[in-house]
Design a protein around this motif. Structure first.
Motif, PDB file in Angstrom:
ATOM      1  N   THR A 221       1.135  -0.648  -0.171  1.00  0.00           N
ATOM      2  CA  THR A 221       0.236   0.023   0.143  1.00  0.00           C
ATOM      3  C   THR A 221       0.444   0.908   0.241  1.00  0.00           C
ATOM      4  N   CYS A 222       1.613   1.103   0.733  1.00  0.00           N
ATOM      5  CA  CYS A 222       2.961   2.842   0.687  1.00  0.00           C
ATOM      6  C   CYS A 222       3.550   2.804  -0.316  1.00  0.00           C
ATOM      7  N   LEU A 223       3.469   1.729  -1.512  1.00  0.00           N
ATOM      8  CA  LEU A 223       4.153   1.819  -3.318  1.00  0.00           C
ATOM      9  C   LEU A 223       3.660   2.161  -3.923  1.00  0.00           C
ATOM     10  N   ILE A 224       2.550   2.901  -3.943  1.00  0.00           N
ATOM     11  CA  ILE A 224       1.335   3.118  -4.417  1.00  0.00           C
ATOM     12  C   ILE A 224       2.043   5.030  -4.391  1.00  0.00           C
ATOM     13  N   GLU A 225       2.558   5.242  -5.571  1.00  0.00           N
ATOM     14  CA  GLU A 225       3.049   6.502  -5.707  1.00  0.00           C
ATOM     15  C   GLU A 225       1.851   7.437  -6.404  1.00  0.00           C
ATOM     16  N   ASP A 226       0.842   6.935  -6.573  1.00  0.00           N
ATOM     17  CA  ASP A 226      -0.006   8.586  -6.835  1.00  0.00           C
ATOM     18  C   ASP A 226      -0.674   8.633  -6.016  1.00  0.00           C
ATOM     19  N   TRP A 227      -1.103   9.795  -5.899  1.00  0.00           N
ATOM     20  CA  TRP A 227      -1.618   9.940  -4.313  1.00  0.00           C
ATOM     21  C   TRP A 227      -3.096   9.850  -4.812  1.00  0.00           C
ATOM     22  N   ALA A 228      -3.737  10.327  -5.496  1.00  0.00           N
ATOM     23  CA  ALA A 228      -5.329   9.924  -5.627  1.00  0.00           C
ATOM     24  C   ALA A 228      -5.772   8.592  -5.459  1.00  0.00           C
ATOM     25  N   GLU A 229      -4.834   7.208  -6.077  1.00  0.00           N
ATOM     26  CA  GLU A 229      -5.062   6.356  -5.771  1.00  0.00           C
ATOM     27  C   GLU A 229      -4.902   6.098  -4.237  1.00  0.00           C
ATOM     28  N   LEU A 230      -3.609   6.783  -3.343  1.00  0.00           N
ATOM     29  CA  LEU A 230      -3.572   6.161  -2.249  1.00  0.00           C
ATOM     30  C   LEU A 230      -4.606   7.035  -1.322  1.00  0.00           C
ATOM     31  N   ILE A 231      -5.317   8.314  -1.606  1.00  0.00           N
ATOM     32  CA  ILE A 231      -6.862   8.552  -1.221  1.00  0.00           C
ATOM     33  C   ILE A 231      -7.653   7.660  -1.189  1.00  0.00           C
ATOM     34  N   GLU A 232      -7.954   7.199  -3.001  1.00  0.00           N
ATOM     35  CA  GLU A 232      -9.214   6.458  -2.869  1.00  0.00           C
ATOM     36  C   GLU A 232      -9.045   4.833  -1.644  1.00  0.00           C
ATOM     37  N   THR A 233      -7.619   4.455  -1.719  1.00  0.00           N
ATOM     38  CA  THR A 233      -7.330   3.230  -1.084  1.00  0.00           C
ATOM     39  C   THR A 233      -7.709   3.279   0.899  1.00  0.00           C
ATOM     40  N   TYR A 234      -7.819   4.625   0.958  1.00  0.00           N
ATOM     41  CA  TYR A 234      -7.284   5.033   2.846  1.00  0.00           C
ATOM     42  C   TYR A 234      -9.317   5.981   2.888  1.00  0.00           C
ATOM     43  N   PHE A 235      -9.408   6.296   1.767  1.00  0.00           N
ATOM     44  CA  PHE A 235     -10.293   7.927   2.152  1.00  0.00           C
ATOM     45  C   PHE A 235     -12.111   7.263   2.819  1.00  0.00           C
ATOM     46  N   ASP A 236     -11.958   6.130   2.536  1.00  0.00           N
ATOM     47  CA  ASP A 236     -13.916   5.777   3.910  1.00  0.00           C
ATOM     48  C   ASP A 236     -13.297   5.740   4.908  1.00  0.00           C
ATOM     49  N   CYS A 237     -11.987   5.037   5.125  1.00  0.00           N
ATOM     50  CA  CYS A 237     -11.200   4.606   6.910  1.00  0.00           C
ATOM     51  C   CYS A 237     -10.850   5.821   7.414  1.00  0.00           C
ATOM     52  N   ALA A 238     -10.134   7.193   6.979  1.00  0.00           N
ATOM     53  CA  ALA A 238      -9.725   8.178   7.368  1.00  0.00           C
ATOM     54  C   ALA A 238     -10.981   8.711   7.373  1.00  0.00           C
ATOM     55  N   VAL A 239     -12.654   8.972   6.453  1.00  0.00           N
ATOM     56  CA  VAL A 239     -13.835   9.680   6.773  1.00  0.00           C
ATOM     57  C   VAL A 239     -14.188   8.817   8.350  1.00  0.00           C
ATOM     58  N   ASP A 240     -13.953   7.942   8.974  1.00  0.00           N
ATOM     59  CA  ASP A 240     -14.602   7.379  10.027  1.00  0.00           C
ATOM     60  C   ASP A 240     -13.514   7.599  10.909  1.00  0.00           C
ATOM     61  N   CYS A 241     -12.340   7.810  10.427  1.00  0.00           N
ATOM     62  CA  CYS A 241     -10.960   8.837  11.613  1.00  0.00           C
ATOM     63  C   CYS A 241     -11.032   9.723  12.207  1.00  0.00           C
ATOM     64  N   ILE A 242     -11.437  10.644  11.259  1.00  0.00           N
ATOM     65  CA  ILE A 242     -11.366  11.815  11.719  1.00  0.00           C
ATOM     66  C   ILE A 242     -11.897  12.889  12.712  1.00  0.00           C
ATOM     67  N   LYS A 243     -11.627  13.324  13.445  1.00  0.00           N
ATOM     68  CA  LYS A 243     -12.716  14.088  14.032  1.00  0.00           C
ATOM     69  C   LYS A 243     -13.644  15.896  14.162  1.00  0.00           C
ATOM     70  N   ARG A 244     -14.237  14.975  14.097  1.00  0.00           N
ATOM     71  CA  ARG A 244     -15.311  16.386  14.381  1.00  0.00           C
ATOM     72  C   ARG A 244     -15.254  17.882  14.275  1.00  0.00           C
ATOM     73  N   LYS A 245     -14.058  17.831  15.856  1.00  0.00           N
ATOM     74  CA  LYS A 245     -14.062  19.094  16.108  1.00  0.00           C
ATOM     75  C   LYS A 245     -12.909  19.551  16.079  1.00  0.00           C
ATOM     76  N   ASP A 246     -11.977  18.364  15.284  1.00  0.00           N
ATOM     77  CA  ASP A 246     -10.708  19.243  14.059  1.00  0.00           C
ATOM     78  C   ASP A 246     -11.497  19.878  13.111  1.00  0.00           C
ATOM     79  N   VAL A 247     -12.336  19.289  12.253  1.00  0.00           N
ATOM     80  CA  VAL A 247     -12.714  19.641  11.021  1.00  0.00           C
ATOM     81  C   VAL A 247     -13.378  21.580  11.738  1.00  0.00           C
ATOM     82  N   LEU A 248     -14.531  21.167  12.734  1.00  0.00           N
ATOM     83  CA  LEU A 248     -15.455  22.866  12.789  1.00  0.00           C
ATOM     84  C   LEU A 248     -14.095  23.637  13.714  1.00  0.00           C
TER      85      LEU A 248
END
Length: 270
Positions: free
Chosen positions: A199-226
């Motif tokens: 997974t870390c050999l993925i050189e394309d940032w867009a592909e990396l976002i696709e790979t981790y996007f759903d998990c990252a959405v679940d992990c981010i903290k609302r208070k940090d965004v706000l």
């Protein structure tokens, strides 16, 4: 749907009525589940043309408000916005005290062949002067809702969420791999995190976002965004913002994913 608060329990928003888009000025009260719901007959629904007619007369209306503000007498001036709908600036005297007040009244009338609004119905809204000015101050946002354009708040919240997700993806791509923890030149020559794991050999940032996007959405903290939103938001903007509602509506949108892939933010610096 963006709710814009004009006064106590009084909101302006756009919605469909008889398959046509309308601007609604309504009293809303929370139900048993805490959701805001319209109060029967407390407000009015305006077609886009009627809303534009009011906007077109706004300078005349403001001039009339200024004229009668200090007037120690009753008065009424009306503008017709449809065959049976009128906006009136009315100077009234209290029934119990010698006190005068000015109201901006948008209401449906029984016409019965009359040319003037003399038979008001219960369908309408009477606004205090401060509420009227607040409504007019919101017209840019309401017009964006009519045309389908994104508000400044929508754009900034999209940026804040995509930015936070991007940071989370960078952290996750490193934390989920032992190779990324090795501080050695042989690891650092690789384009991404310097790791040999798949997974870390993925050189394309867009592909990396696709790979981790759903998990990252679940992990981010609302208070940090706000917190990031509040730090960046211009307090001088006249747009009313319900942060929690806006956060929920934008969180998993395709715009967030697309912006995270591009890593191009107008208002934020990575």
């Amino acid at each position: 749907m963006a709710l814009r608060e004009i006064g106590e329990n009084l909101y302006a928003y756009t919605g469909m009525y008889n398959d046509e888009l309308h601007v609604k000025l309504k009293k809303l009260m929370p139900d048993g589940d805490g959701q805001l719901q319209p109060v029967d007959n407390k407000g009015i629904s305006l077609s886009v043309q009627q809303w534009e007619t009011i906007d077109g007369h706004s300078q005349e209306i403001d001039a009339e408000i200024s004229r009668v503000t200090e007037l120690e007498a009753t008065s009424k001036k009306s503008w017709r916005i449809s065959p049976n709908r009128f906006l009136s600036v009315t100077r009234l005297q209290s029934k119990y005290m010698s006190v005068y007040m000015t109201l901006v009244n948008i209401r449906v009338h029984f016409m019965k062949g009359a040319e003037e609004p003399v038979n008001p119905t219960r369908f309408g809204v009477a606004m205090k002067i401060a509420e009227w000015y607040k409504l007019i101050g919101m017209k840019a946002g309401i017009n964006r809702d009519i045309t389908g354009g994104k508000s400044k708040a929508d754009e900034l919240m999209t940026e804040c969420i995509s930015f936070t997700i991007s940071q989370e993806v960078k952290d996750m791509s490193a934390k989920n791999c032992h190779g990324c923890q090795i501080d050695h030149p042989s690891q650092k020559k690789y384009q991404t995190s310097g790791c040999l794991i798949e997974t870390c050999l993925i050189e394309d940032w867009a592909e990396l976002i696709e790979t981790y996007f759903d998990c990252a959405v679940d992990c981010i903290k609302r208070k940090d965004v706000l917190a990031l939103f509040i730090k960046t938001w211009d307090d001088g903007d006249d747009e009313e913002v319900d942060l929690y509602r806006l956060y929920r509506s934008v969180l998993r949108s395709s715009e967030v994913l697309a912006l995270a892939k591009l890593r191009q933010w107008k208002h934020l610096v990575e």
